[in-house]
Design a protein around this motif. Structure first.
Motif, PDB file in Angstrom:
ATOM      1  N   ASP A   1     -62.237  95.710  39.281  1.00 47.93           N
ATOM      2  CA  ASP A   1     -60.784  95.748  39.152  1.00 47.93           C
ATOM      3  C   ASP A   1     -60.416  96.570  37.907  1.00 47.93           C
ATOM      4  O   ASP A   1     -60.740  96.182  36.789  1.00 47.93           O
ATOM      5  CB  ASP A   1     -60.268  94.309  39.009  1.00 47.93           C
ATOM      6  N   ILE A   2     -59.769  97.723  38.124  1.00 47.78           N
ATOM      7  CA  ILE A   2     -59.370  98.561  36.979  1.00 47.78           C
ATOM      8  C   ILE A   2     -57.845  98.718  36.979  1.00 47.78           C
ATOM      9  O   ILE A   2     -57.312  99.671  36.433  1.00 47.78           O
ATOM     10  CB  ILE A   2     -60.055  99.952  37.019  1.00 47.78           C
ATOM     11  N   ASN A   3     -57.177  97.751  37.627  1.00 50.88           N
ATOM     12  CA  ASN A   3     -55.732  97.859  37.796  1.00 50.88           C
ATOM     13  C   ASN A   3     -55.005  97.974  36.454  1.00 50.88           C
ATOM     14  O   ASN A   3     -54.165  98.848  36.260  1.00 50.88           O
ATOM     15  CB  ASN A   3     -55.221  96.645  38.574  1.00 50.88           C
ATOM     16  N   GLN A   4     -55.379  97.084  35.539  1.00 50.19           N
ATOM     17  CA  GLN A   4     -54.691  97.073  34.242  1.00 50.19           C
ATOM     18  C   GLN A   4     -54.930  98.381  33.505  1.00 50.19           C
ATOM     19  O   GLN A   4     -54.019  98.945  32.904  1.00 50.19           O
ATOM     20  CB  GLN A   4     -55.213  95.923  33.404  1.00 50.19           C
ATOM     21  N   HIS A   5     -56.153  98.852  33.585  1.00 49.50           N
ATOM     22  CA  HIS A   5     -56.526 100.093  32.916  1.00 49.50           C
ATOM     23  C   HIS A   5     -55.714 101.266  33.489  1.00 49.50           C
ATOM     24  O   HIS A   5     -55.133 102.065  32.744  1.00 49.50           O
ATOM     25  CB  HIS A   5     -58.028 100.310  33.128  1.00 49.50           C
ATOM     26  N   VAL A   6     -55.642 101.338  34.841  1.00 47.30           N
ATOM     27  CA  VAL A   6     -54.908 102.437  35.487  1.00 47.30           C
ATOM     28  C   VAL A   6     -53.426 102.344  35.142  1.00 47.30           C
ATOM     29  O   VAL A   6     -52.769 103.344  34.829  1.00 47.30           O
ATOM     30  CB  VAL A   6     -55.127 102.419  37.021  1.00 47.30           C
ATOM     31  N   LYS A   7     -52.891 101.125  35.161  1.00 45.53           N
ATOM     32  CA  LYS A   7     -51.469 100.926  34.838  1.00 45.53           C
ATOM     33  C   LYS A   7     -51.202 101.363  33.395  1.00 45.53           C
ATOM     34  O   LYS A   7     -50.183 102.001  33.102  1.00 45.53           O
ATOM     35  CB  LYS A   7     -51.066  99.453  35.030  1.00 45.53           C
ATOM     36  N   ALA A   8     -52.126 101.015  32.484  1.00 46.02           N
ATOM     37  CA  ALA A   8     -51.944 101.386  31.069  1.00 46.02           C
ATOM     38  C   ALA A   8     -51.938 102.902  30.943  1.00 46.02           C
ATOM     39  O   ALA A   8     -51.111 103.479  30.220  1.00 46.02           O
ATOM     40  CB  ALA A   8     -53.065 100.782  30.230  1.00 46.02           C
ATOM     41  N   ILE A   9     -52.834 103.581  31.673  1.00 46.84           N
ATOM     42  CA  ILE A   9     -52.884 105.058  31.620  1.00 46.84           C
ATOM     43  C   ILE A   9     -51.592 105.627  32.198  1.00 46.84           C
ATOM     44  O   ILE A   9     -51.028 106.591  31.667  1.00 46.84           O
ATOM     45  CB  ILE A   9     -54.101 105.584  32.420  1.00 46.84           C
ATOM     46  N   GLN A  10     -51.101 105.006  33.277  1.00 43.70           N
ATOM     47  CA  GLN A  10     -49.852 105.503  33.881  1.00 43.70           C
ATOM     48  C   GLN A  10     -48.701 105.390  32.893  1.00 43.70           C
ATOM     49  O   GLN A  10     -47.883 106.294  32.760  1.00 43.70           O
ATOM     50  CB  GLN A  10     -49.538 104.725  35.165  1.00 43.70           C
ATOM     51  N   HIS A  11     -48.650 104.246  32.166  1.00 43.69           N
ATOM     52  CA  HIS A  11     -47.591 104.076  31.154  1.00 43.69           C
ATOM     53  C   HIS A  11     -47.728 105.112  30.061  1.00 43.69           C
ATOM     54  O   HIS A  11     -46.746 105.695  29.602  1.00 43.69           O
ATOM     55  CB  HIS A  11     -47.654 102.665  30.547  1.00 43.69           C
ATOM     56  N   LEU A  12     -48.976 105.335  29.657  1.00 45.51           N
ATOM     57  CA  LEU A  12     -49.235 106.317  28.606  1.00 45.51           C
ATOM     58  C   LEU A  12     -48.785 107.699  29.084  1.00 45.51           C
ATOM     59  O   LEU A  12     -48.131 108.446  28.345  1.00 45.51           O
ATOM     60  CB  LEU A  12     -50.731 106.324  28.291  1.00 45.51           C
TER      61      LEU A  12
END
Ligand code: ADP
Length: 491
Positions: A259-270
């Motif tokens: 699960d890399i959902n949080q990581h991907v979401k953080a990159i999207q926000h960045l």
């Protein structure tokens, strides 16, 4: 004489007595009460007895184990009284020294005119080797079962979705977490059910890349959205590795979904933040640059040398800020595929003659350009130059001790390969696979220059959009060579 020997030998070989005594199996004849009347040499040698001790002296029961004796009374003899042939009966024979060997017995019965059992002829096969082999097989199976249940226990314990697949890439096992994530029934894995849980936009990419990996027996890695039991899509990193047998064939595949959902979401926000921030910065920086350019015209070096020096410094810093903001803006546009390529056919020689003029003027570095062929590329010259300039700037930044930076263009098959080599500190091998990732900065001893970790990512995106390849070879202490290839165009 020779003829005579040969005949003797044949005679001996075909002598029924010899054949009986030294056959590769044991022969045994016993009467209805079990008394042994005849036994061959082979069986005697297995048992460790002599003929005199056995024939007319011992009975069948004296030669077998205690369990065998019960079996003899209860089943073997009653069966012989009923049918003329009894095959493949297993007895443990006891040797003279008390040790035991397993044997398979085939028996033929002689009846009198009243159908009463008179005698039995038996062949005895020593199955010690077969038993050992069976035992080893059983032990290996037991061990494999134990390892498998240990693996299953472990794979049910960890939070990842675990799967294994056969050589053809068909899923053969999934852990409990896998089924519970998708809300599928345990024990009934169905490919169609799982493929339906992959985001429609990622499905084709997943299947295509998986088939490609299975065919090429290569490592598999992909980021896709998987739908959980609540119907929400969550980003996962799927990885799989082939497990090879000794002969080089793929035994199975081992895979995991993290699960890399949080990581991907953080990159999207960045990314969102970077896009907004760089847009906001772009306008004031452009006007600052314009103002500095105007001011530069009014300052005369001879009249006001200090002001001239400060002006030049301010201009350099503002150029640096502009190039950083450009990098940030490019990342956003490349990500969303907004950058349109302005393609045309251009000459590699002409391009290399004007590129990197800033380095050509630098006294610290010697820029060597090597292109012996007349080569053409069909592409966006400005963007491709951006890639080359980035390589060269990195060489100046990270290989500051390097005296010469070599730009080389050559044809390799149907492709043009352009490389930039330095003789700097080089890059550790374990860092190489990540250099072209977004925001990646190889943080290792000796690397002190700062940056955003975007330059090579932008280069890779530009080359990827030209359907080319990009890469690096590097050796610590020797230097690095960054390269890209593009299809040759006909000029
Ligand atoms: P940045 O320069 O902003 O860090 P890049 O994407 O251009 O980002 O480079 C990524 C990393 O690659 C750098 O941080 C640096 O560690 C390494 N690198 C790039 N070029 C070289 C080079 N010629 N020699 C050694 N290391 C290099």
């Amino acid at each position: 004489m020779e003829q005579h020997d040969h005949t003797d030998f044949l005679k001996e070989l075909t002598d029924p007595k010899q054949l009986y005594e030294n056959a590769p199996c044991g022969y045994l004849s016993f009467t209805a009460d079990g008394k042994i009347v005849m036994i061959n040499q082979t069986l005697l040698s297995w048992l460790g007895y002599t003929k005199e001790v056995v024939e007319g002296q011992l009975s069948y029961k004296d030669l077998i184990s205690r369990g065998g004796k019960i079996y003899y009374e209860m089943f073997y003899m009653p069966l012989l009284r009923l049918q003329p042939h009894v095959n493949e009966i297993n007895f443990d024979f006891v040797r003279a020294d008390g040790t035991v060997f397993p044997a398979l017995i085939n028996s033929s019965v002689f009846y009198d005119q009243h159908k009463k059992l008179v005698a039995v002829n038996a062949t005895v096969y020593n199955i010690t080797d077969r038993k050992r082999y069976e035992y080893e097989l059983l032990a290996a199976k037991k061990q494999a079962d134990a390892e498998r249940s240990q693996f299953e226990l472990l794979s049910d314990f960890i939070p990842e979705l675990i799967f294994t697949a056969n050589e053809q890439g068909e899923i053969s096992y999934v852990n409990k977490r896998f089924n519970s994530f998708f809300g599928l029934n345990a024990g009934s894995f169905n490919k169609v059910d799982v493929v339906a849980k992959v985001h429609p936009q990622d499905r084709f990419k997943l299947i295509k890349n998986w088939m490609f990996a299975v065919q090429g027996k290569s490592d598999f890695q992909i980021e896709v959205r998987l739908q959980n039991l609540n119907g929400d899509f969550q980003w996962h990193l799927i990885r799989a590795l082939p497990v090879f047998a000794a002969d080089g064939t793929v035994e199975r595949w081992m895979g995991s979904c993290t699960d890399i959902n949080q990581h991907v979401k953080a990159i999207q926000h960045l990314d969102e933040f970077i896009t907004v921030a760089s847009h906001e910065l772009k306008t004031p920086i452009t006007s600052l640059n314009a103002s500095l350019q105007l001011m530069e015209r009014f300052v005369n070096e001879d009249e006001n040398p200090r002001l001239f020096k400060f002006m030049a410094q301010a201009k350099r810093s503002s150029d640096k800020v502009k190039s950083l903001v450009d990098d940030l803006l490019h990342t956003g546009s490349l990500q969303s595929g907004q950058i349109a390529l302005q393609k045309k056919i251009f000459s590699v020689n002409d391009w290399l003659s004007y590129t990197c003029s800033h380095v050509k003027m630098d006294r610290h570095f010697k820029l060597e350009v090597n292109c012996d062929e007349e080569l053409f590329i069909d592409g966006d010259e400005h963007r491709i130059d951006q890639v080359l300039v980035n390589f060269v700037n990195n060489a100046m930044k990270y290989a500051a001790d390097s005296k010469t930076i070599l730009i080389k263009a050559e044809s390799i098959g149907e492709k043009v390969k352009v490389s930039v080599s330095d003789q700097g500190a080089g890059i550790p091998t374990d860092k190489l696979p990540y250099l072209f990732d977004r925001y990646y900065r190889a943080d290792y001893e000796g690397g002190s220059a700062t940056g955003l970790g975007l330059g090579l990512y932008i280069c890779a995106e530009i080359i990827r959009r030209h359907k080319g390849e990009i890469g690096v070879s590097s050796e610590v202490g020797q230097g690095s060579s960054f390269w890209f290839t593009l299809p040759i165009a006909t000029g």
